[in-house]
Structures are given as C-alpha cells and as structure tokens.
Design an enzyme around this catalytic site. Sequence first.
Site, short mmCIF file in Angstrom:
data_model
loop_
_atom_site.label_atom_id
_atom_site.label_comp_id
_atom_site.label_asym_id
_atom_site.label_seq_id
_atom_site.Cartn_x
_atom_site.Cartn_y
_atom_site.Cartn_z
N ASP A 68 48.26 32.26 42.07
CA ASP A 68 47.13 32.07 43.61
C ASP A 68 47.33 31.06 44.10
O ASP A 68 45.94 29.80 44.21
CB ASP A 68 45.99 32.73 43.22
N TYR A 92 37.47 44.43 41.99
CA TYR A 92 37.12 43.14 41.72
C TYR A 92 37.57 42.42 43.75
O TYR A 92 36.85 41.72 43.49
CB TYR A 92 39.33 42.88 41.45
#
Length: 121
Positions: free
Chosen positions: A38, A14
Amino acid sequence: MPTQEHMKAVMQSYIDGFAAGDAAALAALFAEDAVIEDPVGNPEIHGREAIAEFYANAVASGAKLTLDAPIRGSHGSKAAMAFTVEVPGLMRIRAVDTMAFNEEGLVVRMEAFWGPEDIEM
C-alpha cells in the site's frame, strides 16, 4: 473458497473498521502471514503484527473511507473496491484495493492502487 458474499462482507468490515477507528478489527481481517502492498510499488508489509501497526497509524491519522462504487467480487478468491480516503484537513486519496482470500476467508494479500495523481491536497 470464500463466497462473493463473504469477501464483500469482509471488505465492508474494512470500511467500517476505519469508520470506527478500530485498528485491531482491521488487523483481524488478515491471516497471520498476510501481506499488504500500500500503495503498489511500496515495500510490502508482512504479517498480522506489522499489519496491526500499519493500521494503528492509519486510524490515528483520522482517515475515513467512502466507497465510490459497490464492492466487486469475482469467480475466484479475490475482490476489489474503489473508494476515497479522506484525511481531515490534510488530503484526499482516490484508491482501488484488491484483496485475495484464503480458504478460511481471511485476507492473505491486499494491494492498494493509487499514485501521486490520485492525491488531492
């Protein structure tokens, strides 16, 4: 259940995906029915297609991530990492992400913890 080694490797991928500006690589870490929140408290993003769009916008901003501490595993199917997001010329965000994994080792849920006090302009 995925191993700690696998979960940590996915989370490193990631970080690496952001470094490479590769939204497709980021989206590929997620299950088809994955969910992203998020930051936590914002509306959730559902499904790999929407996640791919989310990351396309994120990497287009030039955002890069730097780990603040080693990635942490667990005795279960979740892992966490503390990092700093640097958007050149715009802002710095200090965040902690948690990821939950399915049996295939794909991310099924990602939650990003950061708030207004974690942003530096």
